[in-house]
Design a protein around this motif. Structure first.
Motif, PDB file in Angstrom:
ATOM      1  N   VAL A 169       2.398   9.283  -6.356  1.00  0.00           N
ATOM      2  CA  VAL A 169       2.845  10.613  -6.377  1.00  0.00           C
ATOM      3  C   VAL A 169       4.201  10.677  -7.473  1.00  0.00           C
ATOM      4  O   VAL A 169       3.923  11.765  -8.124  1.00  0.00           O
ATOM      5  CB  VAL A 169       3.241  10.702  -5.143  1.00  0.00           C
ATOM      6  CG1 VAL A 169       4.145  12.026  -4.932  1.00  0.00           C
ATOM      7  CG2 VAL A 169       2.312  10.724  -4.127  1.00  0.00           C
ATOM      8  N   THR A 179       1.151   9.764   1.920  1.00  0.00           N
ATOM      9  CA  THR A 179       2.264   9.073   1.601  1.00  0.00           C
ATOM     10  C   THR A 179       3.591   9.412   2.649  1.00  0.00           C
ATOM     11  O   THR A 179       4.273   8.651   3.193  1.00  0.00           O
ATOM     12  CB  THR A 179       2.944   9.261   0.253  1.00  0.00           C
ATOM     13  OG1 THR A 179       1.962   9.156  -0.639  1.00  0.00           O
ATOM     14  CG2 THR A 179       4.006   8.831  -0.240  1.00  0.00           C
ATOM     15  N   PHE A 209       1.317   4.318  -2.960  1.00  0.00           N
ATOM     16  CA  PHE A 209       0.964   5.655  -2.633  1.00  0.00           C
ATOM     17  C   PHE A 209       2.319   6.540  -3.319  1.00  0.00           C
ATOM     18  O   PHE A 209       2.056   7.513  -3.980  1.00  0.00           O
ATOM     19  CB  PHE A 209       0.907   6.019  -1.230  1.00  0.00           C
ATOM     20  CG  PHE A 209      -0.584   6.137  -0.847  1.00  0.00           C
ATOM     21  CD1 PHE A 209      -1.305   7.275  -0.874  1.00  0.00           C
ATOM     22  CD2 PHE A 209      -0.956   4.874  -0.411  1.00  0.00           C
ATOM     23  CE1 PHE A 209      -2.478   7.176  -0.440  1.00  0.00           C
ATOM     24  CE2 PHE A 209      -2.088   4.939   0.133  1.00  0.00           C
ATOM     25  CZ  PHE A 209      -3.216   5.992  -0.194  1.00  0.00           C
ATOM     26  N   PHE A 210       3.454   5.770  -3.089  1.00  0.00           N
ATOM     27  CA  PHE A 210       4.683   6.623  -3.808  1.00  0.00           C
ATOM     28  C   PHE A 210       4.821   6.393  -5.236  1.00  0.00           C
ATOM     29  O   PHE A 210       5.060   7.425  -5.844  1.00  0.00           O
ATOM     30  CB  PHE A 210       5.984   5.797  -3.021  1.00  0.00           C
ATOM     31  CG  PHE A 210       6.532   6.477  -1.814  1.00  0.00           C
ATOM     32  CD1 PHE A 210       7.204   7.542  -2.062  1.00  0.00           C
ATOM     33  CD2 PHE A 210       6.502   5.951  -0.667  1.00  0.00           C
ATOM     34  CE1 PHE A 210       7.817   8.427  -1.039  1.00  0.00           C
ATOM     35  CE2 PHE A 210       7.165   6.564   0.391  1.00  0.00           C
ATOM     36  CZ  PHE A 210       7.821   7.712   0.308  1.00  0.00           C
ATOM     37  N   ASN A 238       0.884  -1.377  -0.090  1.00  0.00           N
ATOM     38  CA  ASN A 238       0.104  -0.098   0.132  1.00  0.00           C
ATOM     39  C   ASN A 238       0.873   1.224   0.110  1.00  0.00           C
ATOM     40  O   ASN A 238       0.550   2.429  -0.775  1.00  0.00           O
ATOM     41  CB  ASN A 238      -0.841  -0.023   1.119  1.00  0.00           C
ATOM     42  CG  ASN A 238      -1.805   1.279   1.278  1.00  0.00           C
ATOM     43  OD1 ASN A 238      -2.714   1.477   0.623  1.00  0.00           O
ATOM     44  ND2 ASN A 238      -1.651   2.015   2.222  1.00  0.00           N
ATOM     45  N   GLU A 239       1.916   1.179   0.735  1.00  0.00           N
ATOM     46  CA  GLU A 239       3.050   2.456   0.774  1.00  0.00           C
ATOM     47  C   GLU A 239       3.534   2.580  -0.601  1.00  0.00           C
ATOM     48  O   GLU A 239       3.646   3.972  -1.011  1.00  0.00           O
ATOM     49  CB  GLU A 239       4.041   2.130   1.842  1.00  0.00           C
ATOM     50  CG  GLU A 239       4.845   3.217   2.042  1.00  0.00           C
ATOM     51  CD  GLU A 239       4.706   4.628   2.382  1.00  0.00           C
ATOM     52  OE1 GLU A 239       5.375   5.567   2.286  1.00  0.00           O
ATOM     53  OE2 GLU A 239       3.382   4.685   3.071  1.00  0.00           O
ATOM     54  N   THR A 240       3.994   1.582  -1.369  1.00  0.00           N
ATOM     55  CA  THR A 240       4.754   1.492  -2.601  1.00  0.00           C
ATOM     56  C   THR A 240       3.776   2.129  -3.505  1.00  0.00           C
ATOM     57  O   THR A 240       4.158   2.865  -4.485  1.00  0.00           O
ATOM     58  CB  THR A 240       5.483   0.510  -2.747  1.00  0.00           C
ATOM     59  OG1 THR A 240       4.491  -0.700  -2.849  1.00  0.00           O
ATOM     60  CG2 THR A 240       6.444   0.016  -1.961  1.00  0.00           C
ATOM     61  N   LEU A 254       2.519   7.811   5.783  1.00  0.00           N
ATOM     62  CA  LEU A 254       2.812   6.078   5.758  1.00  0.00           C
ATOM     63  C   LEU A 254       4.164   6.089   6.042  1.00  0.00           C
ATOM     64  O   LEU A 254       4.591   5.065   6.737  1.00  0.00           O
ATOM     65  CB  LEU A 254       2.068   5.661   4.636  1.00  0.00           C
ATOM     66  CG  LEU A 254       0.617   5.611   4.618  1.00  0.00           C
ATOM     67  CD1 LEU A 254      -0.014   5.018   3.664  1.00  0.00           C
ATOM     68  CD2 LEU A 254       0.329   4.747   5.633  1.00  0.00           C
ATOM     69  N   ALA A 255       5.037   6.678   5.349  1.00  0.00           N
ATOM     70  CA  ALA A 255       6.557   6.315   5.316  1.00  0.00           C
ATOM     71  C   ALA A 255       7.006   6.476   6.657  1.00  0.00           C
ATOM     72  O   ALA A 255       8.029   5.862   7.241  1.00  0.00           O
ATOM     73  CB  ALA A 255       7.111   7.032   4.384  1.00  0.00           C
ATOM     74  N   ARG A 279      -3.095  13.006  -0.949  1.00  0.00           N
ATOM     75  CA  ARG A 279      -2.183  11.646  -1.050  1.00  0.00           C
ATOM     76  C   ARG A 279      -0.868  12.155  -0.885  1.00  0.00           C
ATOM     77  O   ARG A 279      -0.210  11.100  -0.520  1.00  0.00           O
ATOM     78  CB  ARG A 279      -2.254  11.456  -2.718  1.00  0.00           C
ATOM     79  CG  ARG A 279      -1.682  10.018  -3.019  1.00  0.00           C
ATOM     80  CD  ARG A 279      -1.935   9.731  -4.556  1.00  0.00           C
ATOM     81  NE  ARG A 279      -3.197   9.473  -4.727  1.00  0.00           N
ATOM     82  CZ  ARG A 279      -3.851  10.191  -5.812  1.00  0.00           C
ATOM     83  NH1 ARG A 279      -3.324  10.741  -6.707  1.00  0.00           N
ATOM     84  NH2 ARG A 279      -5.411   9.637  -5.816  1.00  0.00           N
ATOM     85  N   VAL A 280      -0.430  13.241  -1.109  1.00  0.00           N
ATOM     86  CA  VAL A 280       1.114  13.332  -0.750  1.00  0.00           C
ATOM     87  C   VAL A 280       1.434  13.647   0.838  1.00  0.00           C
ATOM     88  O   VAL A 280       2.274  12.615   1.269  1.00  0.00           O
ATOM     89  CB  VAL A 280       1.439  14.781  -1.180  1.00  0.00           C
ATOM     90  CG1 VAL A 280       2.917  15.313  -0.569  1.00  0.00           C
ATOM     91  CG2 VAL A 280       1.589  15.003  -2.800  1.00  0.00           C
TER      92      VAL A 280
END
Length: 508
Positions: free
Chosen positions: A334, A387, A330-331, A326-328, A390-391, A383-384
């Motif tokens: 972006v 992200t 989002f990355f 999920n994190e990747t 989450l990171a 979204r930014v």
């Protein structure tokens, strides 16, 4: 206006202006030297003019809340750092039965510590993010950018690689019943350390890192997508696919087990009527098959129990894989939006860009009045922010998943008696290599097919009776031998699997 240097005549809308109206700045006032020139937010209203938005661009394309929400990721990084350092100390100080120490867990923890440091550095350095009025800083012009970019790239890639290795380990244990733990250990350590360092060594000189939307530098440009982002997404997606296939395999085993049980119950009701002579002549042959079938049923139960045990122990790995995926994603979204905005610079000014630029000019640079027309210029503010959060919180999620009740017990014992720390280290040194001397090929028990002796005095038998008795004993001995060989084989498999089960229980 899109990103980019605007190096040629625009092919979009041409605006009839002779100078850059405020808040835009003429790019010719700042030579293309220093900082990340490719990250300038510029466009050419006509062939003789290149106008740029002041740096940082986040002050113009996002609302005022972005300034207050985005920096919270830095302070979350402090909490992440403290928790993961405490977890690493737990692995070092506490004995193995308390900490569940495992090299896959240690590698993941170290990667998350590096990632959290990347978010902590800007709190003390307070980087300006800009080399000049229109150019963001890069790793060549700002030391804080170089450190945060390097730590971010190696920490994030390291976390993804270690989670991929955990997924591979889970699949090997469940699907292939893999027991060569020493080989996998050294291969995993080599890949877990080598791959993140390799990708960092490639992405820094090839693509570089710079400030884009936050005070932590990230790989920038199209080359960064090829040399870093695409591999990040590939590894995280691969770990998720491996675990999904492993779960499908488990469901398939459940179905086979249910079918086998159904057939077993059906066959148990079938009774054949034969004469006494037929029973006497074939009884020994049928009896010889029963131990093999019983051993096969036991082997099936042992295999299914092993699969359930490993699957239950590795639910944390499954959850981690989906979190990182999920994190990747989002990355990836972006970064794709950034790359798309950069590519759009070669097409000149679009009608949407012109409407947003005219709004800024007419309102004297009031971005809040023009946010509805900018739309983040291809970047979603929520979204930014998501992200970044989450990171920063990835380490906290991992800490909560790694936490065990025995860790609290171990630390409480050390607080009550600090000398246990030295005792734990002494016991660890004394136990190094002790397991190598366990002879797992040696059976743990022996079963004899016949008794060694008897207190009874056997009665004399007739010659025919002696012959039948000898034949019966031969069949009995063969039957017992076959049964014992199956039992010893299963027992040895279980004893060999005991060491691997210990590895499974250590790895959360």
């Amino acid at each position: 206006m899109p990103y980019g240097g605007g190096g040629g005549p625009p092919v979009g809308i041409v605006v009839n202006v002779t100078s850059c109206p405020p808040p835009f700045i003429d790019a010719t006032l700042f030579p293309p030297v220093g900082g990340d020139i490719g990250a300038r937010f510029c466009a050419a209203p006509n062939s003789a003019l290149l106008c740029c938005l002041p740096c940082p661009i986040s002050d113009w394309v996002f609302s005022d809340t972005f300034k207050h929400q985005a920096p919270t990721a830095n302070y979350v990084g402090i909490l992440t750092f403290v928790l993961n350092v405490l977890l690493l100390l737990t692995y070092i100080v506490l004995p193995e039965e308390k900490s569940h120490r495992h090299y896959l867990s240690v590698g993941l923890t170290v990667s998350l510590i590096l990632l959290s440091i990347a978010f902590i550095i800007p709190i003390s350095t307070k980087p300006d993010q800009c080399f000049n009025e229109i150019t963001p800083d890069s790793m060549h012009s700002d030391l804080s950018c170089a450190w945060t970019g390097a730590l971010f790239s190696v920490g994030f890639m390291g976390a993804v690689v270690w989670i991929l290795l955990r997924s591979i380990w889970t699949a090997l244990r469940i699907v292939f019943d893999f027991k060569r733990t020493d080989i996998f250990k050294w291969v995993s350590i080599t890949l877990g350390i080598g791959l993140p360092l390799l990708f960092m060594a490639v992405v820094l000189p090839v693509a570089g890192v710079s400030y884009r939307l936050f005070n932590v530098c990230v790989p920038a440009g199209r080359l960064a997508f090829i040399s870093w982002f695409v591999w990040l997404i590939l590894f995280s997606g691969l770990s998720t696919i491996i675990l999904i296939l492993t779960i499908v395999f488990c469901l398939w085993k459940v179905a086979l087990s249910a079918i086998a049980k159904g057939r077993g119950r059906g066959n148990s009701g079938h009774v054949s009527s034969v004469s006494q002579d037929t029973t006497n002549s074939t009884g020994t042959a049928e009896a010889g098959k029963k131990p093999t079938r019983r051993a096969a049923r036991r082997k099936t139960r042992v295999e299914w129990a092993r699969i359930k045990r490993v699957l239950y122990l590795q639910w944390r790995t499954i959850l981690l894989a989906f979190v990182v995926l999920n994190e990747t994603i989002f990355f990836g979204l972006v970064f794709s939006q950034q790359t798309g905005a950069i590519e759009a610079s070669s097409h000149g000014i679009t009608p949407a860009d012109e409407a947003w630029g005219v709004c800024l000019i007419q309102t004297g640079g009031d971005k809040n009045a023009c946010l509805d027309k900018s739309g983040g210029l291809g970047l979603s503010e929520p979204r930014v922010i998501a992200t970044l959060q989450l990171a920063a919180t990835l380490g906290i999620i991992v800490f909560l998943l790694m936490l065990r009740g025995s860790m609290f017990t171990g630390w409480w014992e050390i607080i009550r008696n600090p000398r246990l720390i030295l005792a734990n280290f002494g016991r660890r040194r004394a136990s190094v290599g002790s397991q190598d001397f366990i002879m797992q090929d040696t059976p743990k028990h022996m079963s004899l097919p016949m008794a060694l002796g008897s207190d009874e005095v056997e009665q004399p038998l007739s010659p025919n009776a002696q012959t039948r008795h000898a034949l019966g004993m031969d069949h009995a001995v063969d039957r017992h031998d076959e049964h014992d060989m199956e039992e010893v084989k299963l027992h040895d498999e279980e004893s060999v699997d005991e060491k691997v089960r210990h590895e499974d229980e250590k790895m959360v």
